[in-house]
Design a protein around this motif. Structure first.
Motif, PDB file in Angstrom:
ATOM      1  N   LEU A   1      -3.429 -13.826  -8.173  1.00  0.00           N
ATOM      2  CA  LEU A   1      -3.604 -14.967  -9.069  1.00  0.00           C
ATOM      3  C   LEU A   1      -5.000 -15.583  -8.946  1.00  0.00           C
ATOM      4  O   LEU A   1      -5.629 -15.912  -9.946  1.00  0.00           O
ATOM      5  CB  LEU A   1      -2.545 -16.039  -8.774  1.00  0.00           C
ATOM      6  CG  LEU A   1      -1.140 -15.737  -9.260  1.00  0.00           C
ATOM      7  CD1 LEU A   1      -0.172 -16.809  -8.758  1.00  0.00           C
ATOM      8  CD2 LEU A   1      -1.091 -15.653 -10.765  1.00  0.00           C
ATOM      9  N   LEU A   2      -5.470 -15.738  -7.715  1.00  0.00           N
ATOM     10  CA  LEU A   2      -6.759 -16.384  -7.495  1.00  0.00           C
ATOM     11  C   LEU A   2      -7.950 -15.518  -7.906  1.00  0.00           C
ATOM     12  O   LEU A   2      -8.988 -16.047  -8.294  1.00  0.00           O
ATOM     13  CB  LEU A   2      -6.900 -16.785  -6.033  1.00  0.00           C
ATOM     14  CG  LEU A   2      -5.971 -17.894  -5.554  1.00  0.00           C
ATOM     15  CD1 LEU A   2      -6.094 -18.104  -4.056  1.00  0.00           C
ATOM     16  CD2 LEU A   2      -6.250 -19.188  -6.298  1.00  0.00           C
ATOM     17  N   LEU A   3      -7.819 -14.205  -7.811  1.00  0.00           N
ATOM     18  CA  LEU A   3      -8.946 -13.322  -8.093  1.00  0.00           C
ATOM     19  C   LEU A   3      -8.949 -12.781  -9.519  1.00  0.00           C
ATOM     20  O   LEU A   3      -9.893 -12.094  -9.908  1.00  0.00           O
ATOM     21  CB  LEU A   3      -8.959 -12.160  -7.101  1.00  0.00           C
ATOM     22  CG  LEU A   3      -9.123 -12.543  -5.638  1.00  0.00           C
ATOM     23  CD1 LEU A   3      -9.105 -11.304  -4.757  1.00  0.00           C
ATOM     24  CD2 LEU A   3     -10.371 -13.353  -5.414  1.00  0.00           C
TER      25      LEU A   3
ATOM     26  N   VAL B   1     -12.894  -6.987  -3.348  1.00  0.00           N
ATOM     27  CA  VAL B   1     -11.491  -7.009  -3.788  1.00  0.00           C
ATOM     28  C   VAL B   1     -10.724  -5.829  -3.195  1.00  0.00           C
ATOM     29  O   VAL B   1      -9.595  -5.988  -2.712  1.00  0.00           O
ATOM     30  CB  VAL B   1     -11.415  -7.029  -5.333  1.00  0.00           C
ATOM     31  CG1 VAL B   1      -9.995  -6.821  -5.815  1.00  0.00           C
ATOM     32  CG2 VAL B   1     -11.964  -8.340  -5.865  1.00  0.00           C
ATOM     33  N   ALA B   2     -11.341  -4.638  -3.191  1.00  0.00           N
ATOM     34  CA  ALA B   2     -10.674  -3.457  -2.634  1.00  0.00           C
ATOM     35  C   ALA B   2     -10.414  -3.628  -1.139  1.00  0.00           C
ATOM     36  O   ALA B   2      -9.325  -3.285  -0.650  1.00  0.00           O
ATOM     37  CB  ALA B   2     -11.512  -2.215  -2.895  1.00  0.00           C
ATOM     38  N   LEU B   3     -11.391  -4.151  -0.406  1.00  0.00           N
ATOM     39  CA  LEU B   3     -11.201  -4.365   1.034  1.00  0.00           C
ATOM     40  C   LEU B   3     -10.125  -5.406   1.308  1.00  0.00           C
ATOM     41  O   LEU B   3      -9.317  -5.251   2.234  1.00  0.00           O
ATOM     42  CB  LEU B   3     -12.523  -4.781   1.686  1.00  0.00           C
ATOM     43  CG  LEU B   3     -13.603  -3.704   1.762  1.00  0.00           C
ATOM     44  CD1 LEU B   3     -14.895  -4.297   2.296  1.00  0.00           C
ATOM     45  CD2 LEU B   3     -13.142  -2.537   2.606  1.00  0.00           C
ATOM     46  N   LEU B   4     -10.099  -6.468   0.503  1.00  0.00           N
ATOM     47  CA  LEU B   4      -9.088  -7.502   0.678  1.00  0.00           C
ATOM     48  C   LEU B   4      -7.683  -6.944   0.440  1.00  0.00           C
ATOM     49  O   LEU B   4      -6.780  -7.145   1.252  1.00  0.00           O
ATOM     50  CB  LEU B   4      -9.353  -8.674  -0.273  1.00  0.00           C
ATOM     51  CG  LEU B   4      -8.329  -9.802  -0.219  1.00  0.00           C
ATOM     52  CD1 LEU B   4      -8.383 -10.525   1.117  1.00  0.00           C
ATOM     53  CD2 LEU B   4      -8.558 -10.779  -1.351  1.00  0.00           C
ATOM     54  N   TYR B   5      -7.514  -6.216  -0.660  1.00  0.00           N
ATOM     55  CA  TYR B   5      -6.190  -5.649  -0.948  1.00  0.00           C
ATOM     56  C   TYR B   5      -5.795  -4.583   0.062  1.00  0.00           C
ATOM     57  O   TYR B   5      -4.613  -4.441   0.396  1.00  0.00           O
ATOM     58  CB  TYR B   5      -6.121  -5.097  -2.371  1.00  0.00           C
ATOM     59  CG  TYR B   5      -5.917  -6.178  -3.403  1.00  0.00           C
ATOM     60  CD1 TYR B   5      -4.812  -7.004  -3.364  1.00  0.00           C
ATOM     61  CD2 TYR B   5      -6.836  -6.383  -4.420  1.00  0.00           C
ATOM     62  CE1 TYR B   5      -4.617  -8.004  -4.296  1.00  0.00           C
ATOM     63  CE2 TYR B   5      -6.660  -7.370  -5.359  1.00  0.00           C
ATOM     64  CZ  TYR B   5      -5.549  -8.178  -5.294  1.00  0.00           C
ATOM     65  OH  TYR B   5      -5.364  -9.168  -6.223  1.00  0.00           O
ATOM     66  N   THR B   6      -6.769  -3.840   0.579  1.00  0.00           N
ATOM     67  CA  THR B   6      -6.464  -2.857   1.619  1.00  0.00           C
ATOM     68  C   THR B   6      -5.958  -3.553   2.872  1.00  0.00           C
ATOM     69  O   THR B   6      -4.956  -3.139   3.466  1.00  0.00           O
ATOM     70  CB  THR B   6      -7.714  -2.011   1.935  1.00  0.00           C
ATOM     71  OG1 THR B   6      -8.128  -1.325   0.754  1.00  0.00           O
ATOM     72  CG2 THR B   6      -7.434  -1.004   3.038  1.00  0.00           C
ATOM     73  N   ALA B   7      -6.627  -4.624   3.273  1.00  0.00           N
ATOM     74  CA  ALA B   7      -6.193  -5.373   4.452  1.00  0.00           C
ATOM     75  C   ALA B   7      -4.800  -5.978   4.246  1.00  0.00           C
ATOM     76  O   ALA B   7      -3.947  -5.916   5.145  1.00  0.00           O
ATOM     77  CB  ALA B   7      -7.204  -6.470   4.775  1.00  0.00           C
ATOM     78  N   LEU B   8      -4.554  -6.530   3.068  1.00  0.00           N
ATOM     79  CA  LEU B   8      -3.232  -7.116   2.794  1.00  0.00           C
ATOM     80  C   LEU B   8      -2.143  -6.049   2.751  1.00  0.00           C
ATOM     81  O   LEU B   8      -1.018  -6.278   3.218  1.00  0.00           O
ATOM     82  CB  LEU B   8      -3.266  -7.905   1.485  1.00  0.00           C
ATOM     83  CG  LEU B   8      -4.088  -9.192   1.513  1.00  0.00           C
ATOM     84  CD1 LEU B   8      -4.164  -9.808   0.119  1.00  0.00           C
ATOM     85  CD2 LEU B   8      -3.525 -10.189   2.502  1.00  0.00           C
ATOM     86  N   THR B   9      -2.462  -4.887   2.221  1.00  0.00           N
ATOM     87  CA  THR B   9      -1.483  -3.797   2.182  1.00  0.00           C
ATOM     88  C   THR B   9      -1.188  -3.283   3.583  1.00  0.00           C
ATOM     89  O   THR B   9      -0.028  -2.995   3.914  1.00  0.00           O
ATOM     90  CB  THR B   9      -1.997  -2.655   1.287  1.00  0.00           C
ATOM     91  OG1 THR B   9      -2.256  -3.185  -0.021  1.00  0.00           O
ATOM     92  CG2 THR B   9      -0.991  -1.534   1.187  1.00  0.00           C
ATOM     93  N   ILE B  10      -2.219  -3.176   4.417  1.00  0.00           N
ATOM     94  CA  ILE B  10      -1.998  -2.754   5.809  1.00  0.00           C
ATOM     95  C   ILE B  10      -1.118  -3.778   6.518  1.00  0.00           C
ATOM     96  O   ILE B  10      -0.211  -3.417   7.281  1.00  0.00           O
ATOM     97  CB  ILE B  10      -3.348  -2.560   6.525  1.00  0.00           C
ATOM     98  CG1 ILE B  10      -4.042  -1.307   5.979  1.00  0.00           C
ATOM     99  CG2 ILE B  10      -3.164  -2.468   8.036  1.00  0.00           C
ATOM    100  CD1 ILE B  10      -5.468  -1.137   6.447  1.00  0.00           C
ATOM    101  N   TRP B  11      -1.358  -5.059   6.262  1.00  0.00           N
ATOM    102  CA  TRP B  11      -0.521  -6.109   6.852  1.00  0.00           C
ATOM    103  C   TRP B  11       0.930  -5.953   6.401  1.00  0.00           C
ATOM    104  O   TRP B  11       1.860  -6.040   7.206  1.00  0.00           O
ATOM    105  CB  TRP B  11      -1.088  -7.465   6.472  1.00  0.00           C
ATOM    106  CG  TRP B  11      -0.372  -8.655   7.036  1.00  0.00           C
ATOM    107  CD1 TRP B  11       0.367  -8.726   8.184  1.00  0.00           C
ATOM    108  CD2 TRP B  11      -0.338  -9.968   6.477  1.00  0.00           C
ATOM    109  NE1 TRP B  11       0.855  -9.998   8.359  1.00  0.00           N
ATOM    110  CE2 TRP B  11       0.434 -10.779   7.337  1.00  0.00           C
ATOM    111  CE3 TRP B  11      -0.900 -10.537   5.342  1.00  0.00           C
ATOM    112  CZ2 TRP B  11       0.663 -12.113   7.080  1.00  0.00           C
ATOM    113  CZ3 TRP B  11      -0.671 -11.873   5.103  1.00  0.00           C
ATOM    114  CH2 TRP B  11       0.101 -12.654   5.962  1.00  0.00           C
TER     115      TRP B  11
END
Length: 142
Positions: free
Chosen positions: A79-81, A30-40
């Motif tokens: 929402l999904l997570l 979850v942390a890696l996913l949100y980090t990638a989305l925030t960088i995007w």
């Protein structure tokens, strides 16, 4: 690696127990996913001055329509997570032999610390009232 995605396979399963490894690998995912989305998101906005006010940042976001896509992705991911994150936390609390309702303590100021302790301590060896030991250990002989 399969434990990392175990909460997605048990999407809304609140019964049973979860190992520490399953819980922390899920948190890492979850942390890696949100980090990638925030960088995007940040990369679509361009440079933001350090002295920018909230109104100036909102104006910059409105001027960058491409920023809408990462914001939608962040909203959908949230929402999904939500349910898998809630379920794996409840199962982690079950592993220590406690009721999943302890998760409501997370709504208080110090409750997050209690949930963190439950996430860090080893589960009860052997089966408990919430299911078999996920590590396959036998119950201790007293």
């Amino acid at each position: 690696m399969s434990l990392m995605f175990q909460p997605l396979r048990k999407y809304a399963t609140f019964s049973g127990r979860a190992r520490r490894k399953e819980y922390w690998l899920w948190q890492l995912f979850v942390a890696l996913l949100y980090t990638a989305l925030t960088i995007w998101l940040v990369s679509t906005l361009g440079p933001i001055p350090e002295t920018a006010t909230a109104d100036e940042m909102m104006a910059q976001m409105n001027g960058a329509p491409a920023a809408m896509y990462p914001m939608i992705a962040i909203g959908l991911a949230s929402l999904l997570l939500f349910l898998p994150s809630l379920a794996v936390t409840v199962r982690r609390i079950h592993d220590s032999g406690n009721s999943g309702w302890w998760i409501l303590l997370g709504l208080t100021a110090v409750g997050g610390i209690v949930i963190l302790v439950f996430a860090l301590i080893d589960g009860t060896p052997g089966p408990n009232r919430y299911g078999a030991d996920p590590k396959g250990r036998a119950a201790p002989a007293y």
